[in-house]
Design a protein around this motif. Structure first.
Motif, short mmCIF file in Angstrom:
data_model
loop_
_atom_site.label_atom_id
_atom_site.label_comp_id
_atom_site.label_asym_id
_atom_site.label_seq_id
_atom_site.Cartn_x
_atom_site.Cartn_y
_atom_site.Cartn_z
N ILE A 92 0.87 -1.18 0.00
CA ILE A 92 0.00 0.00 0.00
C ILE A 92 0.90 1.23 0.00
O ILE A 92 1.71 1.42 0.91
N PHE A 93 0.79 2.05 -1.04
CA PHE A 93 1.55 3.29 -1.14
C PHE A 93 0.65 4.46 -0.76
O PHE A 93 -0.48 4.57 -1.27
N ASP A 94 1.16 5.37 0.05
CA ASP A 94 0.41 6.58 0.38
C ASP A 94 0.91 7.76 -0.46
O ASP A 94 2.02 7.72 -1.02
N ASN A 95 0.07 8.80 -0.57
CA ASN A 95 0.44 10.08 -1.22
C ASN A 95 0.74 9.95 -2.70
O ASN A 95 1.53 10.73 -3.25
N MET A 96 0.09 9.04 -3.39
CA MET A 96 0.42 8.83 -4.79
C MET A 96 -0.21 9.86 -5.74
O MET A 96 0.12 9.90 -6.93
N LEU A 97 -1.11 10.69 -5.22
CA LEU A 97 -1.63 11.80 -6.02
C LEU A 97 -0.99 13.12 -5.62
O LEU A 97 -1.04 14.09 -6.38
N TRP A 98 -0.38 13.15 -4.44
CA TRP A 98 0.48 14.26 -4.01
C TRP A 98 -0.19 15.62 -4.22
O TRP A 98 0.36 16.52 -4.86
N SER A 99 -1.41 15.74 -3.67
CA SER A 99 -2.18 16.98 -3.79
C SER A 99 -2.37 17.43 -5.23
O SER A 99 -2.49 18.61 -5.52
N GLY A 100 -2.38 16.47 -6.14
CA GLY A 100 -2.58 16.76 -7.56
C GLY A 100 -1.33 17.17 -8.31
O GLY A 100 -1.36 17.32 -9.54
N GLN A 101 -0.22 17.30 -7.61
CA GLN A 101 0.99 17.80 -8.27
C GLN A 101 1.58 16.80 -9.28
O GLN A 101 2.27 17.20 -10.22
N VAL A 102 1.30 15.50 -9.09
CA VAL A 102 1.82 14.52 -10.05
C VAL A 102 1.24 14.72 -11.45
O VAL A 102 1.85 14.30 -12.44
N ALA A 103 0.09 15.36 -11.52
CA ALA A 103 -0.55 15.60 -12.83
C ALA A 103 -0.17 16.95 -13.43
O ALA A 103 -0.64 17.29 -14.52
N ASP A 104 0.66 17.69 -12.74
CA ASP A 104 1.07 19.02 -13.20
C ASP A 104 2.54 18.98 -13.59
O ASP A 104 3.43 19.00 -12.75
N GLU A 105 2.80 18.91 -14.90
CA GLU A 105 4.18 18.76 -15.38
C GLU A 105 5.06 19.98 -15.08
O GLU A 105 6.28 19.89 -15.19
N SER A 106 4.45 21.09 -14.69
CA SER A 106 5.27 22.25 -14.33
C SER A 106 5.91 22.08 -12.96
O SER A 106 6.85 22.82 -12.62
N VAL A 107 5.43 21.11 -12.18
CA VAL A 107 6.00 20.85 -10.86
C VAL A 107 7.10 19.81 -11.03
O VAL A 107 6.85 18.68 -11.44
N GLN A 108 8.32 20.19 -10.70
CA GLN A 108 9.47 19.33 -10.98
C GLN A 108 10.37 19.13 -9.75
O GLN A 108 11.56 18.85 -9.91
N ASP A 109 9.83 19.30 -8.55
CA ASP A 109 10.65 19.03 -7.37
C ASP A 109 10.92 17.54 -7.26
O ASP A 109 10.22 16.71 -7.87
N LEU A 156 -6.27 4.55 -6.06
CA LEU A 156 -7.56 4.97 -5.53
C LEU A 156 -7.52 6.44 -5.13
O LEU A 156 -6.57 6.89 -4.49
N PRO A 157 -8.58 7.20 -5.44
CA PRO A 157 -8.63 8.62 -5.08
C PRO A 157 -9.11 8.82 -3.65
O PRO A 157 -10.00 9.62 -3.38
N MET A 158 -8.52 8.09 -2.72
CA MET A 158 -8.83 8.25 -1.30
C MET A 158 -7.73 9.07 -0.65
O MET A 158 -6.55 8.88 -0.95
#
Length: 220
Positions: A167-184, A208-210
């Motif tokens: 089980i991995f947590d934080n895989m959507l990372w407040s939506g930043q994974v879908a924003d290619e401008s975020v490169q940290d 899952l979007p939980m």
């Protein structure tokens, strides 16, 4: 096909929580104490803890590894799912936060099921592998430094038996994974792991979007 709008989903979420979450007084007190910490956002959501406890029960987990314990909310949920002779190995490096966790483990009557190793998690996982504990665990929960998620994943696959679950947590990372401008470094690491997991035929997956995004990866 559902026509539920984003606004409808936001409105429904309090209903979901009110009609499913069974957070008891001990977990509520732990959540309240943790809320006073500047990094309280690292604590998992109650609905996530309850979900993980259910998953651990469903797979009949007896040996679990937790990578990243913080103040102990997730470890309590996972340890409760274990049989009395089960084992939860918690990996963390912070004495203060895990000191809080230990107080609540004791109060919950779970200390005998939980073993804490204060050391870098990669060192602990490598030590387990050197000790010949390949394929001897049933579940791994990964919720630590994002840069090392992939390294934790590869070692976890070795430590899990067939059918074992990560089980991995934080895989959507407040939506930043879908924003290619975020490169940290953390976002890039999570984005790369999501892509890797999609194509990795060693596991069955579901993202899952939980809470902040939870990925389940079952070892084939």
């Amino acid at each position: 096909m559902s026509n539920t709008s984003a606004l409808d989903l936001q409105a429904l979420y309090p209903y979901l929580l009110a009609n499913s979450v069974r957070e008891d007084s001990l977990l509520q007190r732990l959540q309240d104490e943790t809320a006073r910490d500047p990094l309280a956002r690292m604590q998992i959501a109650p609905e996530q803890g309850q979900f993980m406890e259910l998953i651990a029960r469903l797979i009949g987990a007896r040996r679990i590894i937790e990578i990243g314990t913080f103040t102990g909310y997730s470890s309590i949920c996972l340890a409760r799912a274990l049989p009395d002779d089960g084992q939860l190995l918690c990996c963390d490096i912070d004495e203060h936060w895990t000191g809080i966790a230990q107080r609540y483990w004791e109060e919950a009557g779970l200390s005998h099921r939980i073993h804490l190793r204060l050391a870098p998690a990669l060192d602990t996982l490598d030590a387990l592998l050197r000790d010949g504990q390949h394929k001897s665990f049933d579940l791994v929960f990964i919720d630590a430094d994002k840069e090392n998620y992939d390294a934790y994943y590869e070692r976890s696959l070795q430590l899990l038996g067939p059918g074992g679950l990560i089980i991995f947590d934080n895989m959507l990372w407040s939506g930043q994974v879908a924003d290619e401008s975020v490169q940290d470094i953390d976002t890039v690491a999570l984005r790369a792991l999501n892509l890797k997991l999609k194509g990795d035929q060693r596991v069955d997956i579901s993202l899952l979007p939980m809470a902040d995004g939870i990925t389940l990866a079952r070892k084939r």
